[in-house]
Design a protein around this motif. Structure first.
Motif, mmCIF file in Angstrom:
data_model
loop_
_atom_site.group_PDB
_atom_site.id
_atom_site.type_symbol
_atom_site.label_atom_id
_atom_site.label_comp_id
_atom_site.label_asym_id
_atom_site.label_seq_id
_atom_site.Cartn_x
_atom_site.Cartn_y
_atom_site.Cartn_z
ATOM 1 N N PRO A 564 0.822 -1.231 0.000
ATOM 2 C CA PRO A 564 0.000 0.000 0.000
ATOM 3 C C PRO A 564 0.848 1.271 0.000
ATOM 4 O O PRO A 564 0.472 2.296 -0.575
ATOM 5 N N LEU A 565 2.026 1.180 0.669
ATOM 6 C CA LEU A 565 2.893 2.351 0.729
ATOM 7 C C LEU A 565 3.394 2.730 -0.675
ATOM 8 O O LEU A 565 3.521 3.921 -1.009
ATOM 9 N N ARG A 566 3.651 1.673 -1.434
ATOM 10 C CA ARG A 566 4.088 1.932 -2.813
ATOM 11 C C ARG A 566 2.970 2.688 -3.585
ATOM 12 O O ARG A 566 3.235 3.576 -4.389
ATOM 13 N N MET A 567 1.741 2.270 -3.276
ATOM 14 C CA MET A 567 0.601 2.952 -3.911
ATOM 15 C C MET A 567 0.575 4.429 -3.522
ATOM 16 O O MET A 567 0.473 5.314 -4.381
ATOM 17 N N VAL A 568 0.705 4.665 -2.195
ATOM 18 C CA VAL A 568 0.668 6.053 -1.703
ATOM 19 C C VAL A 568 1.791 6.871 -2.359
ATOM 20 O O VAL A 568 1.566 7.956 -2.895
ATOM 21 N N SER A 570 3.616 6.189 -5.078
ATOM 22 C CA SER A 570 3.504 6.308 -6.540
ATOM 23 C C SER A 570 2.440 7.329 -6.932
ATOM 24 O O SER A 570 2.664 8.185 -7.791
ATOM 25 N N TYR A 571 1.276 7.212 -6.298
ATOM 26 C CA TYR A 571 0.182 8.114 -6.722
ATOM 27 C C TYR A 571 0.379 9.556 -6.256
ATOM 28 O O TYR A 571 -0.020 10.485 -6.944
ATOM 29 N N THR A 572 1.038 9.741 -5.068
ATOM 30 C CA THR A 572 1.296 11.149 -4.707
ATOM 31 C C THR A 572 2.307 11.755 -5.673
ATOM 32 O O THR A 572 2.232 12.915 -6.048
ATOM 33 N N GLN A 573 3.264 10.896 -6.105
ATOM 34 C CA GLN A 573 4.249 11.385 -7.080
ATOM 35 C C GLN A 573 3.558 11.710 -8.434
ATOM 36 O O GLN A 573 3.833 12.737 -9.069
ATOM 37 N N LEU A 574 2.666 10.785 -8.805
ATOM 38 C CA LEU A 574 1.915 10.996 -10.044
ATOM 39 C C LEU A 574 1.104 12.296 -9.959
ATOM 40 O O LEU A 574 1.066 13.119 -10.880
ATOM 41 N N LEU A 575 0.480 12.458 -8.798
ATOM 42 C CA LEU A 575 -0.311 13.666 -8.515
ATOM 43 C C LEU A 575 0.563 14.917 -8.645
ATOM 44 O O LEU A 575 0.204 15.893 -9.289
ATOM 45 N N VAL A 595 4.328 13.327 -0.542
ATOM 46 C CA VAL A 595 5.373 12.609 -1.289
ATOM 47 C C VAL A 595 6.578 12.341 -0.391
ATOM 48 O O VAL A 595 7.112 11.234 -0.326
ATOM 49 N N ASP A 596 6.994 13.377 0.364
ATOM 50 C CA ASP A 596 8.165 13.245 1.238
ATOM 51 C C ASP A 596 7.920 12.188 2.324
ATOM 52 O O ASP A 596 8.763 11.311 2.603
ATOM 53 N N GLY A 597 6.724 12.299 2.952
ATOM 54 C CA GLY A 597 6.389 11.345 4.023
ATOM 55 C C GLY A 597 6.398 9.921 3.518
ATOM 56 O O GLY A 597 6.970 9.018 4.156
ATOM 57 N N ALA A 598 5.789 9.755 2.337
ATOM 58 C CA ALA A 598 5.694 8.400 1.802
ATOM 59 C C ALA A 598 7.088 7.845 1.503
ATOM 60 O O ALA A 598 7.406 6.703 1.846
ATOM 61 N N SER A 599 7.962 8.688 0.910
ATOM 62 C CA SER A 599 9.288 8.165 0.550
ATOM 63 C C SER A 599 10.145 7.925 1.805
ATOM 64 O O SER A 599 10.935 6.983 1.870
ATOM 65 N N GLY B 124 9.633 0.968 -5.553
ATOM 66 C CA GLY B 124 8.777 1.791 -4.709
ATOM 67 C C GLY B 124 8.496 3.168 -5.327
ATOM 68 O O GLY B 124 7.506 3.803 -4.991
ATOM 69 N N LYS B 125 9.395 3.623 -6.193
ATOM 70 C CA LYS B 125 9.242 4.970 -6.711
ATOM 71 C C LYS B 125 8.657 4.975 -8.119
ATOM 72 O O LYS B 125 8.947 4.083 -8.912
ATOM 73 N N LEU B 126 7.858 5.960 -8.363
ATOM 74 C CA LEU B 126 7.135 6.086 -9.633
ATOM 75 C C LEU B 126 8.088 6.081 -10.826
ATOM 76 O O LEU B 126 7.885 5.321 -11.769
ATOM 77 N N GLU B 127 9.118 6.902 -10.751
ATOM 78 C CA GLU B 127 10.031 6.995 -11.884
ATOM 79 C C GLU B 127 10.686 5.652 -12.186
ATOM 80 O O GLU B 127 10.875 5.269 -13.339
ATOM 81 N N GLU B 128 11.043 4.963 -11.120
ATOM 82 C CA GLU B 128 11.697 3.669 -11.324
ATOM 83 C C GLU B 128 10.731 2.686 -11.972
ATOM 84 O O GLU B 128 11.116 1.894 -12.832
#
Lengths: 773, 147
Positions: A564-568, A570-575, A595-599, B124-128
């Motif tokens: 789920p974290l990957r979802m959070v 990825s989608y915040t980054q997409l956002l 984005v920062d919190g998730a990463s 884990g990261k979108l870009e990757e």
């Protein structure tokens, strides 16, 4: 006829006697001298029976004056038996009649003047004279002899009674060697009837050695010959009627009798005694051999306490020569306790007294010739002998044993002290499994009083596993059986008096004693330990379970949480990418935080996963090149190194025992930190290694960075510990915790030396190649 | 390569994935690459097999040029689906790429044993993630020559 004839004879001879009167006056005077000198009474009687001459002894004997008798009839003094002998009868002449009497002792009765009578013996001899044939009569008073003969006859009567009453065969023999008397025992012993023996030669029944003794030879009289034998037991061989022979002992005694000196022989059959003596001689021969062969000093003592026999060992042991001890009192060498035992008292016979001592080892003191004493043990045994019951004493010098016993007693004394001082219950058990000693702790532990346990089987308190260990079996000796158990803690179950059980640990050790090998058991109640162990096992179980749970948690974190974290993220980054600048400024800021919190959370989870995997996913420690591991780490850090322009140098690094992946991680974290926490300027990091003891290497990662306040030295190795604000240095605070965990897993330790502004030096030790950590 | 992708007929790709977020991300990633891809989705293993074997309701499903297979799926998991594909002679030549969040060694070993064409872990990261999908497209749908 009778009265006529003497007269006619006298008438015929009278002229001749008258014719020679002158001539006979001279010869008569000479004859008178002889007559008076004779010891007997002498009376000369003519054919008419008239006394014509007599001597002074005749006067005395008959109590008459000479002139009262001269011319008188001899019948006045010898009433019968004499005058008659002077008379010739039809069958013989006076000379013939006389001749028959001459020289013969005739016993008659004489009468004194006072009328008293007495026994006489007369000896007649003729005397030719002018008056015809005269008869000289030598008259001896035999009163005394007659009395003696009567006495003897009485004695013989009595003697015969004694003879028959005697226990031995009795044979009376005369000087001719003829048996004149014997008793019924003699009949039995020799197998003859009495009348078959009487008058027979004694050589018929005692062929040799008896008859010879009765005979006088030239050098000695019969009496002397006999006297030498009297009272002496002479051993001879006798012969029975059936010809069989048997040994006898004879005792001779003289017996004066009317028949001359007789010899009484008491004859004893000594067959049995001889056989016994022979047996005994054999026995004694054998016994002496045994005596000398015995390993102990042997002394044979009689009932008087005198030494009658001893062996060479006895000589040596007591320091005497044999002849110095023989016949001496045994008290000289064993002053007390031995002689007393030989003596019967009012309460017991000698045999009983001895019987009590036989076979028992009695400990006494022996004394040597020069007075020194030494402890002995004696064993008594009776010895029947010709001299009565003797006592054989086997005497053993027990100095050495005594010293050993004393030593042991001391040891036991000391040992008892130790026993009581011991913190554990102590029980000493013999080979039979019986308790012979215990301490107060044993009483307390088992709930028994001491006397309830002493002598009891150890099985009563330790039902299984102890007694069995004391027992030798076919495969091993007692020593071996024990040796296997010595010093080993054996866990068993013990039983209290109240029946309750408790776990024990037993440690056995052997104890040499006078009673053989004993076993000392130190018994420890391990109830508490068992509980602790159970507790510990439970804890270990719990820990294992929680480790497993932690591992599962790590998996959940890595997989299910990451998903789920990957979802959070990825989608915040997409956002952020699609809508940045298209909404308002707030939206941009909010999305940036998300984005920062998730990463950051992804990094945190990644680091936690790494940390947990140090323990759970670690590889075997193998020979690893630390230089290569550092190389891998630097490759992984290439981006950071290039970005910072850092200079990373290292000495030649040794091979070590390590998990290469983890060693790489370790270098990566430490070098990474050194580059990351950098003051302005070019970071310089140096990695070195130095020998630490024989089997370890100490690695150091030295930087010229910010340095660390010493108050944080401990803290920095903890989880989530950070010394800087997030804005200054990113990080999860897990990196050094991972380092610490890796080093510890390798059996080493990690430490830091630093001063603020002076750079830091992180050091850790690892086992050298080939060494197990 | 882009002109080739546009002019050529779209490639059919079967994505076996139960997570709608991942499905959308994959779709977005393919869109980013400008690839001409027709992405078909099976939400579980059973549906994936039905799609590949033309069973209801996929009677007219195309034969995919690539299968992206997740491992943890409802009804029938990715390993079973993989085994089925590789044992079916008509399907076994279709490149099957495992795309999973798991980086477990056991999973990796097991799937290669079942003849997966390759194993990739979802970044884990979108870009990757986007660059990974682009790499898949470039390699498996463009460069690789298949029978």
């Amino acid at each position: 006829m009778k009265t006529k004839s003497p007269l006619s004879r006298r008438a015929r001879r009278a002229p001749r006697a008258a014719a020679s009167t002158n001539e006979s006056a001279e010869s008569g005077a000479k004859y008178r001298g002889l007559l008076e000198a004779a010891p007997d009474a002498m009376v000369v009687v003519n054919q008419a029976g008239e006394i014509v001459l007599l001597n002074v002894q005749a006067e005395k004997q008959f109590g008459y004056h000479r002139d009262e008798l001269l011319g008188q009839k001899v019948t006045n003094i010898i009433p019968e038996g004499f005058a008659e002998r002077l008379i010739a009868d039809d069958l013989r002449s006076a000379a013939d009649a006389l001749a028959q009497q001459i020289g013969t002792g005739i016993e008659l009765t004489a009468r004194r003047k006072d009328g008293s009578e007495f026994p006489i013996e007369i000896m007649l001899s003729p005397l030719e004279s002018a008056e015809g044939i005269l008869v000289t009569a030598a008259i001896r008073d035999i009163s005394v002899r007659k009395e003696a003969e009567m006495h003897l006859a009485r004695m013989e009567g009595r003697y015969r009674g004694l003879l028959e009453a005697a226990p031995d065969a009795m044979v009376v023999v005369n000087q001719g060697g003829e048996i004149v008397l014997l008793n019924v025992q003699a009949e039995k012993q020799f197998g003859y009837h009495r009348d078959e023996l009487l008058g027979q030669k004694v050589t018929n029944i005692i062929p040799e050695g008896f008859a010879e003794r009765l005979i006088a030879d030239r050098t000695r009289s019969a009496a002397d010959a006999l006297a030498q034998k009297i009272g002496t037991g002479i051993e001879l061989t006798a012969r029975r009627k059936d010809g069989s022979e048997f040994p006898i002992e004879i005792m001779l005694s003289p017996l004066e009798s009317a028949d001359g000196t007789l010899v009484t022989a008491a004859i004893r059959d000594i067959s049995v005694r001889k056989a016994a003596e022979k047996h005994l001689a054999q026995m004694e021969g054998r016994y002496r051999g045994l005596l000398e062969a015995a390993p102990d000093a042997m002394v044979v003592v009689n009932q008087g306490g005198e030494i009658v026999l001893l062996n060479v060992r006895a000589e040596r042991q007591f320091g005497y020569r044999r002849d110095e001890l023989l016949g001496q009192q045994v008290k000289n060498i064993i002053p007390e306790g031995f002689a007393e035992r030989l003596i019967a008292d009012d309460l017991r016979s000698a045999a009983d007294a001895l019987a009590q001592q036989i076979g028992t080892g009695i400990e006494l003191m022996g004394r040597r010739k020069f007075g020194s004493e030494f402890p002995i043990e004696i064993m008594l045994s009776p010895l029947e002998s010709a001299e009565g019951i003797l006592v054989t004493a086997a005497i053993r010098d027990i100095s050495v044993r005594k010293a050993a016993e004393e030593h042991l007693a001391q040891m036991e004394g000391r040992y008892r002290g130790l026993l009581e001082a011991a913190p554990d219950a102590m029980v000493v058990v013999n080979q039979a499994g019986e308790i012979v000693l215990l301490n107060v702790q044993a009483e307390n532990q088992f709930g028994y009083r001491r006397d309830e346990l002493l002598g009891q089987m150890v099985k009563n308190i330790i039902p299984e596993g102890f007694a069995e260990r004391l027992v030798a079996d076919a495969l091993r000796s007692t020593e071996d059986a024990l040796a296997q158990q010595i010093g080993t803690g054996i866990e068993l179950t013990a039983l209290r008096k109240d029946g309750s059980e408790f776990p024990i640990e037993l440690i056995l050790s052997p104890l040499e004693s006078a009673e053989g090998i004993l076993v000392t058991a130190a018994i420890r109640d391990i109830t508490k330990r068992r509980e602790a162990e159970a507790n510990l096992l439970e804890k270990v179980d719990e820990l294992n379970r929680s480790n497993v749970e932690l591992g599962q948690f790590a998996y959940i974190a890595s997989h299910d949480l990451q998903e789920p974290l990957r979802m959070v993220a990825s989608y915040t980054q997409l956002l952020s990418r699609r809508y940045k600048g298209k909404l308002d400024a707030d939206a941009d800021e909010f999305i940036a935080f998300a984005v920062d919190g998730a990463s950051r959370m992804q990094r945190l989870i990644q680091d936690l996963l790494t940390y947990s995997r140090v323990g759970t996913k670690g590889q075997e420690l193998l020979d690893t090149s630390s230089e290569e591991a550092l190389g891998h780490a630097l490759i992984n850090l290439r981006g950071a190194i290039e970005a910072s322009g850092a200079l990373v140098t290292h000495d030649p690094l040794p091979p070590v025992m390590a998990d290469e992946t983890q060693l790489t991680q370790l270098f990566q974290n430490l070098v990474g930190n050194a580059i990351k926490y950098q003051s302005p300027g070019i970071p310089h990091v140096h990695v070195s290694a130095a020998k630490y003891g024989a089997k370890k290497w100490t690695f150091s990662v030295q930087d010229n960075g910010l340095g660390i306040d010493s108050q944080y030295f401990d803290r920095i190795f903890g989880m989530f510990q950070r010394l800087h604000k997030r804005e200054e240095f990113a990080g999860t605070g897990i990196g050094l915790a991972i380092c610490k965990k890796i080093v510890e897993r390798h059996g080493g330790f990690i430490s830091v030396e630093s001063q603020l502004g002076q750079g830091s030096k992180f050091s850790f030790a690892l086992s050298a190649s080939g060494e197990k950590s | 390569m882009k002109p080739t992708g546009r002019d050529a007929p779209p490639k059919d790709v079967l994505l076996v994935e139960d997570n709608p977020g991942d499905i959308r991300l994959t779709r977005e990633a393919f869109r980013e690459t400008n690839a001409s891809v027709r992405l078909h989705v099976a939400y579980d293993g059973v549906e994936a097999i039905a799609f590949l074997t033309l069973q209801a309701p996929h009677f007219d499903a195309p034969r995919p040029g690539l299968i992206l297979l997740d491992l943890n799926l409802p009804k029938m998991d990715g390993r079973e689906v993989l085994a089925h594909i590789k044992q079916d002679v008509s399907l076994s030549s279709i490149p099957t790429v495992i795309l999973s969040t798991s980086d477990s060694d056991a999973d990796i070993a097991k799937t290669y044993q079942l003849r997966a064409n390759c194993y990739l872990t979802k970044p884990g990261k979108l870009e990757e993630f986007e660059s990974l999908v682009k790499a898949i497209y470039d390699f498996w749908l463009t460069a690789v020559r298949l029978p």
